[in-house]
Design a protein around this motif. Structure first.
Motif, PDB file in Angstrom:
ATOM      1  N   LEU A  60       0.390  24.805 -34.624  1.00 23.02           N
ATOM      2  CA  LEU A  60       1.626  24.099 -34.308  1.00 23.02           C
ATOM      3  C   LEU A  60       2.795  24.489 -35.201  1.00 23.02           C
ATOM      4  O   LEU A  60       3.909  24.683 -34.700  1.00 23.02           O
ATOM      5  N   GLU A  61       2.593  24.588 -36.499  1.00 23.97           N
ATOM      6  CA  GLU A  61       3.709  24.913 -37.392  1.00 23.97           C
ATOM      7  C   GLU A  61       4.348  26.253 -37.057  1.00 23.97           C
ATOM      8  O   GLU A  61       5.557  26.419 -37.196  1.00 23.97           O
ATOM      9  N   HIS A  62       3.553  27.200 -36.626  1.00 26.01           N
ATOM     10  CA  HIS A  62       4.070  28.541 -36.380  1.00 26.01           C
ATOM     11  C   HIS A  62       4.392  28.817 -34.919  1.00 26.01           C
ATOM     12  O   HIS A  62       5.160  29.746 -34.630  1.00 26.01           O
ATOM     13  N   ASN A  63       3.842  28.039 -34.012  1.00 26.79           N
ATOM     14  CA  ASN A  63       3.971  28.390 -32.601  1.00 26.79           C
ATOM     15  C   ASN A  63       4.541  27.306 -31.703  1.00 26.79           C
ATOM     16  O   ASN A  63       4.740  27.551 -30.520  1.00 26.79           O
ATOM     17  N   LEU A  64       4.812  26.138 -32.233  1.00 24.08           N
ATOM     18  CA  LEU A  64       5.366  25.070 -31.395  1.00 24.08           C
ATOM     19  C   LEU A  64       6.724  25.465 -30.826  1.00 24.08           C
ATOM     20  O   LEU A  64       7.075  25.075 -29.719  1.00 24.08           O
ATOM     21  N   LYS A  65       7.455  26.272 -31.571  1.00 27.27           N
ATOM     22  CA  LYS A  65       8.765  26.750 -31.096  1.00 27.27           C
ATOM     23  C   LYS A  65       8.602  27.514 -29.780  1.00 27.27           C
ATOM     24  O   LYS A  65       9.495  27.482 -28.933  1.00 27.27           O
ATOM     25  N   ASN A  66       7.468  28.177 -29.588  1.00 23.60           N
ATOM     26  CA  ASN A  66       7.235  28.920 -28.341  1.00 23.60           C
ATOM     27  C   ASN A  66       7.114  27.978 -27.142  1.00 23.60           C
ATOM     28  O   ASN A  66       7.543  28.324 -26.043  1.00 23.60           O
ATOM     29  N   LEU A  67       6.539  26.808 -27.369  1.00 25.95           N
ATOM     30  CA  LEU A  67       6.417  25.833 -26.286  1.00 25.95           C
ATOM     31  C   LEU A  67       7.803  25.355 -25.865  1.00 25.95           C
ATOM     32  O   LEU A  67       8.120  25.345 -24.669  1.00 25.95           O
ATOM     33  N   PHE A  68       8.618  24.967 -26.823  1.00 20.74           N
ATOM     34  CA  PHE A  68       9.954  24.478 -26.490  1.00 20.74           C
ATOM     35  C   PHE A  68      10.835  25.596 -25.937  1.00 20.74           C
ATOM     36  O   PHE A  68      11.663  25.356 -25.056  1.00 20.74           O
ATOM     37  N   SER A  69      10.631  26.790 -26.418  1.00 19.56           N
ATOM     38  CA  SER A  69      11.358  27.940 -25.895  1.00 19.56           C
ATOM     39  C   SER A  69      10.989  28.185 -24.422  1.00 19.56           C
ATOM     40  O   SER A  69      11.853  28.535 -23.611  1.00 19.56           O
ATOM     41  N   PHE A  70       9.732  27.993 -24.099  1.00 17.27           N
ATOM     42  CA  PHE A  70       9.274  28.150 -22.711  1.00 17.27           C
ATOM     43  C   PHE A  70      10.054  27.211 -21.786  1.00 17.27           C
ATOM     44  O   PHE A  70      10.568  27.636 -20.739  1.00 17.27           O
ATOM     45  N   TYR A  71      10.142  25.943 -22.165  1.00 17.45           N
ATOM     46  CA  TYR A  71      10.842  24.984 -21.312  1.00 17.45           C
ATOM     47  C   TYR A  71      12.337  25.297 -21.218  1.00 17.45           C
ATOM     48  O   TYR A  71      12.928  25.151 -20.149  1.00 17.45           O
ATOM     49  N   GLU A  72      12.931  25.754 -22.293  1.00 18.56           N
ATOM     50  CA  GLU A  72      14.340  26.167 -22.246  1.00 18.56           C
ATOM     51  C   GLU A  72      14.514  27.370 -21.323  1.00 18.56           C
ATOM     52  O   GLU A  72      15.472  27.429 -20.541  1.00 18.56           O
ATOM     53  N   ASN A  73      13.599  28.317 -21.410  1.00 13.13           N
ATOM     54  CA  ASN A  73      13.666  29.495 -20.543  1.00 13.13           C
ATOM     55  C   ASN A  73      13.509  29.119 -19.073  1.00 13.13           C
ATOM     56  O   ASN A  73      14.191  29.677 -18.208  1.00 13.13           O
ATOM     57  N   VAL A  74      12.613  28.195 -18.798  1.00 12.72           N
ATOM     58  CA  VAL A  74      12.415  27.758 -17.404  1.00 12.72           C
ATOM     59  C   VAL A  74      13.705  27.124 -16.874  1.00 12.72           C
ATOM     60  O   VAL A  74      14.121  27.410 -15.741  1.00 12.72           O
ATOM     61  N   ILE A  75      14.342  26.304 -17.674  1.00 12.60           N
ATOM     62  CA  ILE A  75      15.610  25.691 -17.256  1.00 12.60           C
ATOM     63  C   ILE A  75      16.657  26.781 -16.999  1.00 12.60           C
ATOM     64  O   ILE A  75      17.361  26.751 -15.977  1.00 12.60           O
ATOM     65  N   ASN A  76      16.748  27.744 -17.903  1.00 12.33           N
ATOM     66  CA  ASN A  76      17.731  28.829 -17.740  1.00 12.33           C
ATOM     67  C   ASN A  76      17.430  29.690 -16.517  1.00 12.33           C
ATOM     68  O   ASN A  76      18.354  30.129 -15.821  1.00 12.33           O
ATOM     69  N   ILE A  77      16.171  29.940 -16.254  1.00  8.30           N
ATOM     70  CA  ILE A  77      15.791  30.748 -15.085  1.00  8.30           C
ATOM     71  C   ILE A  77      16.114  30.003 -13.793  1.00  8.30           C
ATOM     72  O   ILE A  77      16.578  30.605 -12.814  1.00  8.30           O
ATOM     73  N   MET A  78      15.899  28.701 -13.787  1.00  7.05           N
ATOM     74  CA  MET A  78      16.123  27.907 -12.576  1.00  7.05           C
ATOM     75  C   MET A  78      17.594  27.547 -12.364  1.00  7.05           C
ATOM     76  O   MET A  78      17.976  27.188 -11.253  1.00  7.05           O
ATOM     77  N   GLN A  79      18.421  27.645 -13.381  1.00  3.17           N
ATOM     78  CA  GLN A  79      19.826  27.225 -13.298  1.00  3.17           C
ATOM     79  C   GLN A  79      20.600  27.878 -12.154  1.00  3.17           C
ATOM     80  O   GLN A  79      21.356  27.194 -11.467  1.00  3.17           O
ATOM     81  N   PRO A  80      20.443  29.179 -11.885  1.00  2.00           N
ATOM     82  CA  PRO A  80      21.206  29.775 -10.769  1.00  2.00           C
ATOM     83  C   PRO A  80      20.898  29.133  -9.407  1.00  2.00           C
ATOM     84  O   PRO A  80      21.748  29.161  -8.514  1.00  2.00           O
ATOM     85  N   ILE A  81      19.735  28.538  -9.265  1.00  2.00           N
ATOM     86  CA  ILE A  81      19.377  27.879  -7.998  1.00  2.00           C
ATOM     87  C   ILE A  81      20.321  26.706  -7.728  1.00  2.00           C
ATOM     88  O   ILE A  81      20.602  26.376  -6.580  1.00  2.00           O
ATOM     89  N   SER A  82      20.830  26.071  -8.794  1.00  2.00           N
ATOM     90  CA  SER A  82      21.701  24.904  -8.618  1.00  2.00           C
ATOM     91  C   SER A  82      23.125  25.287  -8.226  1.00  2.00           C
ATOM     92  O   SER A  82      23.899  24.441  -7.809  1.00  2.00           O
ATOM     93  N   GLU A  83      23.468  26.560  -8.342  1.00  2.00           N
ATOM     94  CA  GLU A  83      24.850  26.976  -8.132  1.00  2.00           C
ATOM     95  C   GLU A  83      25.155  27.408  -6.703  1.00  2.00           C
ATOM     96  O   GLU A  83      26.268  27.239  -6.221  1.00  2.00           O
ATOM     97  N   ARG A  84      24.145  27.974  -6.034  1.00  2.00           N
ATOM     98  CA  ARG A  84      24.378  28.440  -4.666  1.00  2.00           C
ATOM     99  C   ARG A  84      23.036  28.662  -3.981  1.00  2.00           C
ATOM    100  O   ARG A  84      21.983  28.665  -4.618  1.00  2.00           O
ATOM    101  N   SER A  85      23.081  28.893  -2.681  1.00  2.00           N
ATOM    102  CA  SER A  85      21.864  29.210  -1.939  1.00  2.00           C
ATOM    103  C   SER A  85      21.473  30.650  -2.222  1.00  2.00           C
ATOM    104  O   SER A  85      22.320  31.513  -2.413  1.00  2.00           O
ATOM    105  N   HIS A  86      20.182  30.898  -2.250  1.00  2.28           N
ATOM    106  CA  HIS A  86      19.680  32.236  -2.557  1.00  2.28           C
ATOM    107  C   HIS A  86      18.800  32.739  -1.405  1.00  2.28           C
ATOM    108  O   HIS A  86      18.169  31.961  -0.708  1.00  2.28           O
ATOM    109  N   SER A  87      18.771  34.060  -1.289  1.00  2.00           N
ATOM    110  CA  SER A  87      17.878  34.673  -0.295  1.00  2.00           C
ATOM    111  C   SER A  87      16.440  34.587  -0.813  1.00  2.00           C
ATOM    112  O   SER A  87      16.199  34.323  -1.991  1.00  2.00           O
ATOM    113  N   ASP A  88      15.508  34.857   0.084  1.00  2.00           N
ATOM    114  CA  ASP A  88      14.099  34.838  -0.316  1.00  2.00           C
ATOM    115  C   ASP A  88      13.797  35.908  -1.362  1.00  2.00           C
ATOM    116  O   ASP A  88      12.968  35.687  -2.244  1.00  2.00           O
ATOM    117  N   ASP A  89      14.469  37.053  -1.281  1.00  2.00           N
ATOM    118  CA  ASP A  89      14.270  38.106  -2.281  1.00  2.00           C
ATOM    119  C   ASP A  89      14.749  37.648  -3.658  1.00  2.00           C
ATOM    120  O   ASP A  89      14.095  37.907  -4.668  1.00  2.00           O
TER     121      ASP A  89
END
Length: 176
Positions: A60-89
């Motif tokens: 935990l002391e050395h790797n917990l940051k990776n868990l929180f980074s994962f959730y931040e990355n997921v939010i950042n990856i999903m953010q463009p979906i909130s801005e407009r409609s996207h194609s299936d590709d």
């Protein structure tokens, strides 16, 4: 002359001595039992404490940051979906990014729990896998308009937050 009182006193005296010996033996046995039970519980508690300390120090002391980074990355990856409609590709590209982020989390964080506790590993792995599956399903569901900000918050942000809370809860419960 009272002959019977000497005999009765003698047998009562012997009975008293035998009873005291029996009580002393049971007291000794009970004391030994309490000592071993207490010692066993103390060893179990010390073992659990060492296991918890090891988990905190090594993982935990050395790797917990990776868990929180994962959730931040997921939010950042999903953010463009909130801005407009996207194609299936485009959705496939976003999904690939989500899968890659999940793989990175497994390598940097989740897999380390195999060395500590298989059940904890399974709980964390299942929580993150279910999140990515849920996001993928919602992203490709044409009935959900994720470009509408309140719907995005309700469907995507809430799922991410729930998964994050659940994962932290597993970690906390393991340490308790």
């Amino acid at each position: 002359m009272d002959c019977t009182s000497t005999t009765n006193a003698f047998t009562l005296d012997n009975f008293d001595k035998v009873a005291n010996i029996i009580i002393a033996i049971f007291t000794l046995l009970f004391s030994i039992y309490i000592y071993y039970v207490t010692n066993k519980k103390e060893k179990e508690k010390n073992s659990k404490d060492r296991k918890t300390d090891s988990l905190k120090t090594i993982i935990l002391e050395h790797n917990l940051k990776n868990l929180f980074s994962f959730y931040e990355n997921v939010i950042n990856i999903m953010q463009p979906i909130s801005e407009r409609s996207h194609s299936d590709d485009e959705k496939e590209d976003i999904n690939d990014n989500l899968q890659n982020t999940l793989k990175q989390l497994r390598l940097e964080f989740t897999d380390l729990f195999l060395a500590v506790d298989k059940k904890l590993y399974d709980c964390i792995k299942d929580s993150t896998d279910l999140l990515i599956d849920d996001l993928t399903n919602k992203m490709f569901d044409d009935g959900i308009n994720l470009s509408h900000k309140p719907k995005f918050e309700e469907e995507i942000t809430a799922s991410i937050s729930k998964s994050k809370t659940e994962t932290v809860k597993y970690l906390y419960e393991f340490n308790s």
